[in-house]
Design an enzyme around this catalytic site. Structure first.
Site, PDB file in Angstrom:
ATOM      1  N   CYS B 173      46.153  29.274  34.676  1.00  0.00           N
ATOM      2  CA  CYS B 173      45.777  30.000  35.792  1.00  0.00           C
ATOM      3  C   CYS B 173      45.314  29.264  37.072  1.00  0.00           C
ATOM      4  CB  CYS B 173      45.006  31.183  35.203  1.00  0.00           C
ATOM      5  SG  CYS B 173      45.648  32.299  33.975  1.00  0.00           S
ATOM      6  N   HIS B 311      38.121  34.511  41.353  1.00  0.00           N
ATOM      7  CA  HIS B 311      39.092  34.636  40.329  1.00  0.00           C
ATOM      8  C   HIS B 311      39.085  35.665  39.643  1.00  0.00           C
ATOM      9  CE1 HIS B 311      42.017  32.720  37.469  1.00  0.00           C
ATOM     10  NE2 HIS B 311      41.153  33.237  36.532  1.00  0.00           N
ATOM     11  N   GLU B 322      32.125  33.762  36.207  1.00  0.00           N
ATOM     12  CA  GLU B 322      32.250  33.281  37.619  1.00  0.00           C
ATOM     13  C   GLU B 322      30.868  33.782  38.478  1.00  0.00           C
ATOM     14  OE1 GLU B 322      35.893  34.806  39.346  1.00  0.00           O
ATOM     15  OE2 GLU B 322      35.576  33.536  41.326  1.00  0.00           O
ATOM     16  N   LYS B 342      42.906  40.598  42.548  1.00  0.00           N
ATOM     17  CA  LYS B 342      43.575  41.078  41.438  1.00  0.00           C
ATOM     18  C   LYS B 342      43.509  42.703  41.197  1.00  0.00           C
ATOM     19  CE  LYS B 342      43.460  36.215  39.327  1.00  0.00           C
ATOM     20  NZ  LYS B 342      42.433  35.858  40.063  1.00  0.00           N
ATOM     21  N   HIS B 347      46.853  39.923  37.806  1.00  0.00           N
ATOM     22  CA  HIS B 347      46.759  38.402  37.502  1.00  0.00           C
ATOM     23  C   HIS B 347      48.169  37.692  37.395  1.00  0.00           C
ATOM     24  CE1 HIS B 347      45.357  34.668  36.433  1.00  0.00           C
ATOM     25  NE2 HIS B 347      44.608  34.920  35.396  1.00  0.00           N
ATOM     26  N   PHE B 406      42.703  28.821  31.540  1.00  0.00           N
ATOM     27  CA  PHE B 406      42.427  28.421  30.240  1.00  0.00           C
ATOM     28  C   PHE B 406      42.169  26.784  29.995  1.00  0.00           C
ATOM     29  CE2 PHE B 406      44.564  32.287  27.855  1.00  0.00           C
ATOM     30  CZ  PHE B 406      43.541  33.131  28.241  1.00  0.00           C
TER      31      PHE B 406
END
Lengths: 120, 418
Positions: B173, B311, B322, B342, B347, B406
């Site tokens: 991502c 994010h 975050e 998002k 996403h 990830f």
């Protein structure tokens, strides 16, 4: 000189291989399946080339003569040629080696190659 | 080092298939999440997706696909296409037109393309299935290309005759944020004048369902309730597809041709968690270091950042990490406004970085900061972070856009008004 009637399954296989070809092409292929009459071959070949030509000429594939080059004159490309060979294998029941495919440059060579294969 | 500016944007997204539609959705607070019947029918865990409207891929035969009227492909062009490349071609064309690039600038040794997608899981599956069940000789040759993870890259470089640098990025991502930062560096170093940055993903059950196995996706069926980044009841993310394209350009080159400029790419930073295969470091240390690296690269003080496009995907662990990262970097009087778009878009995985970078540029150009939507009850962990629960109509001068993937890959991009 039909040897045995075509099964519905075989008919569907041929129709799937010739998806998006003209009706005339499919009819010629079905007649060929029963009769093995090589006179049906040009219609089948031109129908498949018309479907798979990447850069078809405005005048169309039907007008192509035996001296026409598959790439330069008819507008085939490498992916298209592989597609044509795969379709020929499926519809005509032959096997084409990579090297054999690479040696075919013109429409005439393609026709005579297939005739020789089918006669064998 | 050369300065880098953004001179064009293109969008195919769940909230709009062009820049004006995306802007309108963001301003109006209109999301793109909806129930996806074919997805819901395939499983009992995930039902929602950020669907891309107007594009239909009913079978694997590209001649059965349908697109909005302005998206055109020849039969030959379609042979090797995958859904996310279809989206990207459309977004590229908008970006090229927006940046007013003539064909000699698109196809030039001084113009490159960095892109990111995870490939088409759907067509990769069908390619493997065909060679295993029908055999190689009965498998259509283009399926080799449609099954490759960098199929987007192959299709775009051929379609647009790209002659400069071209690379497909793959860091989950964070992919298209890595692509953007790396593209920026090429221009800074004088190696390219123009770089297309492309993020894209399919929106198909095959690239959605594996994330449900990880229990990372929301199980909601009401689009008003998911995804809900920063909400105390958030229950996971909702996947979207589409494509976003940014045209990055050497600032002098852009000025010389009188190009219109959205924003300057002030800098970027990256850092890795070094922690786990999928779980983020709960402390947010990796993302915090990425943000500090970006600020240092941009020669900016924390107090100069007005808005952060987070994010925040709406997973419990990701949002908390975050928030910890934000609290460790932005202290005392440094209180940038923060939102996760998002909640509107879903996403986008490899697409997310480019989509949110493009949204950040729109925010600077159009003078607003989009909301972090769907928040009913803010997670108390947000204390000390200025989450925008509604749109703010102030022009942000400096915007940071975060991405985490990830594997603990983190990227922060910084854009500023030109």
């Amino acid at each position: 000189m039909a040897e045995m009637p075509m099964t519905e399954e075989r008919k569907q296989e041929i129709a799937k291989s010739l998806k998006r070809c003209s009706d005339e092409t499919l009819e010629a292929a079905l007649r060929f399946e029963e009769s093995r009459d090589l006179a049906e071959l040009p219609a089948i070949i031109l129908g498949v080339l018309a479907r798979d030509a990447a850069n078809p000429k405005p005048e169309g594939v039907a007008a192509a003569t035996d001296d026409c080059r598959l790439m330069e004159d008819i507008g085939m490309d490498s992916f298209g040629m592989i597609e044509v060979v795969m379709t020929a294998e499926e519809v005509l029941g032959i096997t084409v080696a990579n090297q054999e495919m690479n040696e075919i440059r013109t429409l005439g060579q393609l026709k005579s190659f297939l005739r020789t294969k089918l006669a064998a | 080092m050369n300065r880098v500016v953004v001179t064009g944007l293109g969008f195919i997204s769940s909230i709009g298939n062009n820049r004006a539609a995306v802007l309108d959705s963001l301003r109006a607070g209109r999301g793109g999440i909806e129930l996806m019947p074919e997805l819901a029918a395939m499983n009992d865990r995930v039902k929602l997706a950020g669907t891309v409207k107007g594009f239909h891929f009913p079978t694997s035969d590209p001649l059965d696909w349908s697109f909005p009227e302005n998206v055109q492909f020849s039969r030959t062009q379609l042979r090797t296409m995958i859904p996310n490349a279809v989206y990207s071609v459309a977004a590229m064309e908008e970006a090229i037109s927006d940046a007013q690039l003539d064909p000699t600038l698109v196809s030039s040794p001084e113009t490159g393309l960095y892109c990111a997608s995870a490939g088409s899981a759907w067509l990769t599956h069908l390619a493997i299935e065909s060679v295993l069940t029908r055999g190689p000789a009965r498998t259509s040759a283009p399926t080799v290309v449609t099954g490759m993870p960098n199929s987007l890259h192959l299709n775009l470089t051929a379609r647009f005759a790209i002659k400069g640098a071209s690379v497909a990025f793959n860091s989950a991502c964070a992919s298209s944020s890595h692509a953007l930062g790396s593209a920026c560096d090429l221009i800074r170093l004088g190696r390219q004048k123009i770089m297309f940055v492309v993020g894209a993903e399919d929106c198909h059950p095959y690239n959605i369902l594996p994330f449900a196995s990880l229990r990372a996706l929301s199980s909601q069926s009401d689009p008003a309730l998911a995804p809900r980044p920063f909400d105390v009841s958030r229950d996971g993310f909702v996947i979207t597809g589409g494509s976003a394209v940014l045209v990055l350009e050497d600032a002098d080159h852009a000025a010389a041709r009188g190009a219109s400029i959205y924003a300057e790419v002030k800098g970027w930073g990256q850092a890795s968690d070094g922690y786990d295969v999928v779980a983020p470091d709960p402390s947010g240390d990796g993302l915090a270091r990425a943000m500090r690296n970006a600020l240092q690269d941009a020669h900016l003080h924390v107090s100069e950042v007005d808005y952060i496009n987070a994010h925040a995907t709406a997973t419990s662990a990701g949002d908390l990490a975050e928030l910890n990262a934000l609290k460790s970097v932005f202290k005392n009087n440094a209180r940038p406004k923060v939102s996760s778009t998002k909640a509107f878009t879903g996403h986008g995985l490899s697409l997310a970085g480019a989509l949110e970078a493009a949204i950040s540029c729109l925010a600077i150009r159009e003078g607003f900061m989009p909301a972090s939507a769907k928040i009913e009850l803010l997670d108390p962990a947000c204390d000390g972070v200025s989450i925008l629960t509604s749109r703010c109509d102030e022009r942000p001068r400096v915007v940071m856009s975060n991405s985490s993937g990830f594997g603990g890959a983190n990227v922060a991009l910084i854009f500023a008004e030109p």
